[in-house]
Design a protein around this motif. Sequence first.
Motif, short mmCIF file in Angstrom:
data_model
loop_
_atom_site.label_atom_id
_atom_site.label_comp_id
_atom_site.label_asym_id
_atom_site.label_seq_id
_atom_site.Cartn_x
_atom_site.Cartn_y
_atom_site.Cartn_z
N CYS A 279 18.21 -24.34 -38.33
CA CYS A 279 18.00 -23.14 -37.51
C CYS A 279 16.65 -22.47 -37.69
O CYS A 279 16.31 -21.58 -36.90
CB CYS A 279 19.07 -22.11 -37.84
SG CYS A 279 20.72 -22.74 -37.65
N THR B 64 17.18 -19.17 -31.93
CA THR B 64 18.11 -19.77 -30.97
C THR B 64 19.55 -19.34 -31.23
O THR B 64 20.24 -18.88 -30.32
CB THR B 64 18.00 -21.31 -30.99
OG1 THR B 64 16.66 -21.66 -30.65
CG2 THR B 64 18.96 -21.94 -30.01
N ILE B 65 20.00 -19.48 -32.46
CA ILE B 65 21.41 -19.17 -32.74
C ILE B 65 21.69 -17.68 -32.59
O ILE B 65 22.75 -17.27 -32.13
CB ILE B 65 21.87 -19.71 -34.10
CG1 ILE B 65 23.40 -19.79 -34.12
CG2 ILE B 65 21.32 -18.90 -35.26
CD1 ILE B 65 23.97 -20.75 -35.12
N GLU C 205 30.41 -27.26 -29.83
CA GLU C 205 29.03 -27.67 -29.57
C GLU C 205 28.26 -27.82 -30.87
O GLU C 205 28.44 -27.01 -31.77
CB GLU C 205 28.29 -26.61 -28.74
CG GLU C 205 28.87 -26.29 -27.41
CD GLU C 205 28.21 -25.06 -26.77
OE1 GLU C 205 27.07 -24.70 -27.15
OE2 GLU C 205 28.87 -24.46 -25.91
N TYR C 206 27.40 -28.82 -30.92
CA TYR C 206 26.40 -28.95 -31.97
C TYR C 206 25.03 -28.79 -31.33
O TYR C 206 24.78 -29.34 -30.25
CB TYR C 206 26.46 -30.34 -32.63
CG TYR C 206 27.61 -30.53 -33.58
CD1 TYR C 206 27.53 -30.09 -34.89
CD2 TYR C 206 28.77 -31.19 -33.17
CE1 TYR C 206 28.59 -30.29 -35.77
CE2 TYR C 206 29.82 -31.38 -34.04
CZ TYR C 206 29.72 -30.93 -35.34
OH TYR C 206 30.75 -31.13 -36.21
N HIS C 207 24.15 -28.07 -31.99
CA HIS C 207 22.78 -27.90 -31.52
C HIS C 207 21.83 -28.34 -32.65
O HIS C 207 21.95 -27.86 -33.77
CB HIS C 207 22.49 -26.44 -31.17
CG HIS C 207 23.29 -25.95 -30.01
ND1 HIS C 207 22.77 -25.90 -28.74
CD2 HIS C 207 24.58 -25.54 -29.91
CE1 HIS C 207 23.70 -25.44 -27.92
NE2 HIS C 207 24.81 -25.23 -28.60
N VAL C 208 20.92 -29.25 -32.30
CA VAL C 208 19.91 -29.74 -33.24
C VAL C 208 18.60 -29.77 -32.47
O VAL C 208 18.47 -30.51 -31.49
CB VAL C 208 20.25 -31.14 -33.79
CG1 VAL C 208 19.21 -31.58 -34.79
CG2 VAL C 208 21.64 -31.17 -34.39
N TYR C 209 17.62 -28.97 -32.90
CA TYR C 209 16.37 -28.86 -32.14
C TYR C 209 15.13 -29.28 -32.92
O TYR C 209 14.03 -29.09 -32.45
CB TYR C 209 16.17 -27.41 -31.67
CG TYR C 209 17.27 -26.94 -30.75
CD1 TYR C 209 17.39 -27.47 -29.48
CD2 TYR C 209 18.20 -26.00 -31.18
CE1 TYR C 209 18.41 -27.05 -28.63
CE2 TYR C 209 19.22 -25.58 -30.34
CZ TYR C 209 19.31 -26.10 -29.08
OH TYR C 209 20.32 -25.70 -28.25
N GLU D 95 24.71 -24.87 -35.26
CA GLU D 95 23.31 -25.26 -35.13
C GLU D 95 22.85 -25.77 -36.49
O GLU D 95 23.02 -25.10 -37.50
CB GLU D 95 22.41 -24.12 -34.67
CG GLU D 95 20.98 -24.61 -34.47
CD GLU D 95 19.99 -23.56 -34.01
OE1 GLU D 95 18.81 -23.91 -33.92
OE2 GLU D 95 20.38 -22.40 -33.76
N PHE E 122 29.71 -18.77 -34.52
CA PHE E 122 28.53 -19.59 -34.73
C PHE E 122 28.31 -19.84 -36.21
O PHE E 122 28.45 -18.93 -37.03
CB PHE E 122 27.28 -18.90 -34.14
CG PHE E 122 27.33 -18.80 -32.65
CD1 PHE E 122 26.77 -19.80 -31.87
CD2 PHE E 122 27.96 -17.75 -32.02
CE1 PHE E 122 26.83 -19.74 -30.48
CE2 PHE E 122 28.03 -17.67 -30.64
CZ PHE E 122 27.46 -18.67 -29.87
N ALA F 104 25.32 -21.31 -38.64
CA ALA F 104 23.91 -21.70 -38.77
C ALA F 104 23.75 -22.43 -40.09
O ALA F 104 24.00 -21.86 -41.16
CB ALA F 104 23.03 -20.44 -38.74
#
Length: 116
Positions: free
Chosen positions: A46, A51-52, A111-115, A43, A64, A66
């Motif tokens: 963060c 979320t993470i 997976e990559y997560h960018v919010y 992520e 994971f 962060a």
Amino acid sequence: MKRIHSNATHPDWSMYELPPLEELGERADWTQVYGRAGPLIVEIGCGGGRTIIGMALARPAENFLAIEHAGDYYRVLRERVAKRELTNVRVSLLDAEYLIGRFFPDACVREYHVYF
């Protein structure tokens, strides 16, 4: 946001951070970083880690990372991860583009997560 004061002498902080870059080495061995095999989930940005941390609690077999560039959020995130003793999470204050471009072997991230 409630401020959580960090304690730089906390004995367990280092297990939740990435090792020094000279130890990480080019194209890092993420199995060695986490001490176990498992999919790597990243992520970027963060914040405080809601979320993470939620993902790490729900998916304990996965690793994971962060990445948070803002120092205040980084300290809060690191403290929250340590408080929960999430051994499947590592936190980094490094620039995401630099870290990913230099230390991630091809196709090592599931997976990559960018919010933000």
